[in-house]
Design a protein around this motif. Structure first.
Motif, short mmCIF file in Angstrom:
data_model
loop_
_atom_site.label_atom_id
_atom_site.label_comp_id
_atom_site.label_asym_id
_atom_site.label_seq_id
_atom_site.Cartn_x
_atom_site.Cartn_y
_atom_site.Cartn_z
N ASP A 134 0.82 -1.21 0.00
CA ASP A 134 0.00 0.00 0.00
C ASP A 134 0.86 1.26 0.00
O ASP A 134 0.58 2.22 -0.73
CB ASP A 134 -0.93 0.01 1.22
N LYS A 135 1.91 1.27 0.83
CA LYS A 135 2.76 2.46 0.90
C LYS A 135 3.46 2.71 -0.43
O LYS A 135 3.54 3.84 -0.90
CB LYS A 135 3.79 2.30 2.02
N ALA A 136 3.99 1.65 -1.03
CA ALA A 136 4.67 1.81 -2.32
C ALA A 136 3.69 2.28 -3.39
O ALA A 136 4.04 3.11 -4.24
CB ALA A 136 5.32 0.49 -2.73
N ALA A 137 2.47 1.77 -3.37
CA ALA A 137 1.48 2.15 -4.38
C ALA A 137 1.15 3.63 -4.30
O ALA A 137 0.88 4.28 -5.33
CB ALA A 137 0.21 1.32 -4.21
N TYR A 293 6.09 -0.92 -13.20
CA TYR A 293 7.45 -0.94 -12.66
C TYR A 293 7.46 -0.88 -11.14
O TYR A 293 8.43 -1.30 -10.50
CB TYR A 293 8.27 0.22 -13.22
N SER A 294 6.37 -0.42 -10.55
CA SER A 294 6.31 -0.34 -9.08
C SER A 294 6.49 -1.70 -8.43
O SER A 294 7.00 -1.79 -7.31
CB SER A 294 4.99 0.30 -8.63
N GLU A 295 6.10 -2.75 -9.12
CA GLU A 295 6.26 -4.10 -8.56
C GLU A 295 7.73 -4.51 -8.54
O GLU A 295 8.17 -5.23 -7.64
CB GLU A 295 5.43 -5.11 -9.34
N VAL A 296 8.50 -4.03 -9.51
CA VAL A 296 9.93 -4.36 -9.60
C VAL A 296 10.70 -3.69 -8.46
O VAL A 296 11.63 -4.27 -7.90
CB VAL A 296 10.50 -3.93 -10.96
#
Length: 338
Positions: A134-137, A293-296
């Motif tokens: 959640d924070k990264a998203a 790319y957020s998943e990487v």
């Protein structure tokens, strides 16, 4: 429902506002996190040229869909492409709607996402990958800014890069350059805490209070200078020095928005045949690329977040960000903690 509302210069309040009504093509979204951007600081200070009170802050939001729509299902985590383009001007007609002549943004020109609920058009929403926290998203929107910036600069593997300014945008820029295979990434600032964080992301920190950035970069490049320089500070001195730090034929990308005209060494630009290019926001395709790319880089994006503030305490966030001793990098508001 509760929302963080801009009520006038240097005035932000958590208020009870009317819950939004359903609208065609939109689904109800329960907001989770919303990041605080530099533009939000400008709104709060009363210096933003378009934002008018009363206005709900926030365009960097993550939420959960509350009802089935045509494209999204209840429970989907989503982020939103927040740009508002007219569709009729020359930029819009020629594939450049992201720099529309009358470009607007959610959270600036219409109410934003620091609230409990909002109806969001399905056409601008993107589902967050399962491997993204959640924070990264909640950092995907500023990540999209950097995707665009790096595209504009035409970065290549092993380029020697310099980032001026270790705020959230500078930090994400440097982080992305490291991930994309830059030869070296120097980052400058005057805040040791920020530079320590940058070092942990693989950058070479330079505190310009007591170190000379130009000398350090040239010592590492046989006296030539950087291949690419990203100006992310908006500082007057950076505008003047950036051509000195960049090599002959190098590229300078203006990622920061300079609020006032600043001196630039245009003779260097001529004599060194440098490329000076601007960048503003991002295309919808680049926003989609940032989502993917957020998943990487999920872990690094999560580590960009330094503070999470409850919605009930959110009016304090602007003073906190302005206080160097607070050590903020990226600050999120928890929209469900009130």
């Amino acid at each position: 429902m509760k929302a963080l509302v801009y009520t006038g210069p240097k005035s932000a309040e958590v208020l009870d506002v009317t819950e939004p009504l359903p609208k065609e093509g939109a689904v109800k979204v329960r907001m989770k996190y919303c990041g605080i951007c530099g533009s939000d600081m400008g709104i709060y200070l009363g210096t933003h040229p378009r934002a008018k009170a009363p206005l709900i802050f926030g365009h960097e939001f993550l939420g959960t869909v509350e009802e089935d729509g045509k494209k999204f299902k209840k429970g989907d985590r989503v982020v939103a492409f927040p740009l508002l383009s007219c569709g009729h001007c020359l930029p819009c007609r020629t594939g450049n709607a992201h720099v529309c002549n009358t470009l607007g943004l959610i959270g600036i020109d219409v109410d934003g996402g620091i609230c409990e609920y909002a109806y969001v058009d399905e056409d601008v929403m993107f589902k967050v990958p399962d491997g993204v926290s959640d924070k990264a998203a909640a950092v995907i929107e500023p990540l999209a800014v950097i995707v665009r910036s790096i595209h504009q600069a035409k970065m290549k593997a092993l380029d020697i890069c310099v980032v001026i300014g270790a705020g959230p945008i500078g930090m994400i820029t440097g982080m992305m350059l490291v991930h994309m295979g830059a030869g070296k990434v120097f980052i400058s600032d005057v805040d040791d805490k920020k530079l320590e964080k940058a070092k942990a992301f693989g950058m070479i920190p330079v505190n310009v209070k007591n170190e000379n950035l130009e000398q350090i970069v040239k010592a590492a490049t046989a006296g030539e200078g950087a291949d690419l320089l990203f100006e992310c500070s908006g500082a007057e001195i950076a505008a003047l020095q950036m051509t000195d730090i960049t090599r002959v034929g190098g590229t300078i990308c203006m990622t920061a928005v300079h609020k006032h005209p600043h001196m630039v060494n245009l003779r260097d630009l001529n004599f060194k045949e440098q490329i000076l290019i601007g960048t503003r926001v991002y295309t919808k395709e680049e926003f989609a690329q940032a989502v993917t790319y957020s998943e990487v880089i999920n872990e690094d994006l999560e580590n960009i977040v330094s503070h999470v503030v409850s919605l009930k305490d959110s009016p304090k966030v602007f003073d906190m960000i302005a206080d160097p001793s607070a050590g903020t990098c990226k600050v999120l508001v928890d929209c469900q903690d009130f």
